[in-house]
Design an enzyme around this catalytic site. Structure first.
Site, PDB file in Angstrom:
ATOM      1  N   HIS A 133       7.736  22.308 -55.169  1.00  0.00           N
ATOM      2  CA  HIS A 133       6.913  22.566 -53.983  1.00  0.00           C
ATOM      3  C   HIS A 133       7.699  22.559 -52.678  1.00  0.00           C
ATOM      4  CE1 HIS A 133       7.329  18.271 -53.611  1.00  0.00           C
ATOM      5  NE2 HIS A 133       6.810  18.354 -52.401  1.00  0.00           N
ATOM      6  N   HIS A 191       8.438  23.251 -47.052  1.00  0.00           N
ATOM      7  CA  HIS A 191       7.454  22.555 -47.885  1.00  0.00           C
ATOM      8  C   HIS A 191       6.275  23.495 -48.102  1.00  0.00           C
ATOM      9  CE1 HIS A 191       4.551  19.492 -49.113  1.00  0.00           C
ATOM     10  NE2 HIS A 191       5.558  18.642 -49.217  1.00  0.00           N
TER      11      HIS A 191
END
Length: 166
Positions: free
Chosen positions: A71, A86
């Protein structure tokens, strides 16, 4: 003298431009719906509300860290700038589902090189938000940071920040 003899004396640029790693809508860091990012606890930056599921490198440098849950990716420029991309919020809980990482730690990257593909619909349905923070994690080492307040951004094309490192 030895640096010149062994080719390590190249001048490192202190100035660097950070480009949008995603296509979508620019989000001011204060408007990211997560206090860790909005209150700049991890550093200065911005967010993007993506309209497609591909992340490209926002800088020239190297991949410093690929999170096991896919992620997030850490990047480092030659001038020392450290950047975290992110994807979404609370996406660590997805444990890699919906993400395809295209690079490995240590890979050299240029602006626009693909880093991660992700299923935007899956993340939208299973995470807190698809808004994706882009954070300068070593903000304290920057002499100046100029963030351009853009509306729509295009991955690898729209310049979002100019940074001068100390």
């Amino acid at each position: 003298m030895f640096k010149k003899l062994f080719g390590k004396g190249k001048e490192v640029q202190k100035d660097i431009a950070i480009y949008a790693p995603l296509t979508g809508e620019f989000v001011k860091i204060e408007d990211i719906p997560d206090p860790v990012f909005a209150q700049k606890m991890m550093g200065e930056g911005f967010g993007i509300n993506p309209t497609e599921g591909e992340v490209v490198s926002p800088i020239a440098g190297r991949v410093d860290n690929v999170f096991p849950t896919k992620h997030a990716i850490g990047l480092k420029a030659d001038n020392g700038l450290e950047l975290l991309v992110h994807i979404g919020l609370d996406t660590v809980q997805l444990d890699g589902e919906g993400f395809e990482v295209l690079v490995s730690s240590g890979d050299e990257v240029n602006v626009g090189d693909p880093l991660v593909r992700f299923n935007l619909e899956y993340i939208n349905n299973n995470a807190k938000s698809v808004i994706s923070p882009i954070i300068i994690t070593n903000t304290d080492q920057a002499a100046s940071i100029n963030i351009y307040d853009e509306n729509a951004v295009i991955k690898g094309e729209t310049k979002v920040i100019d940074v001068t490192m100390n």
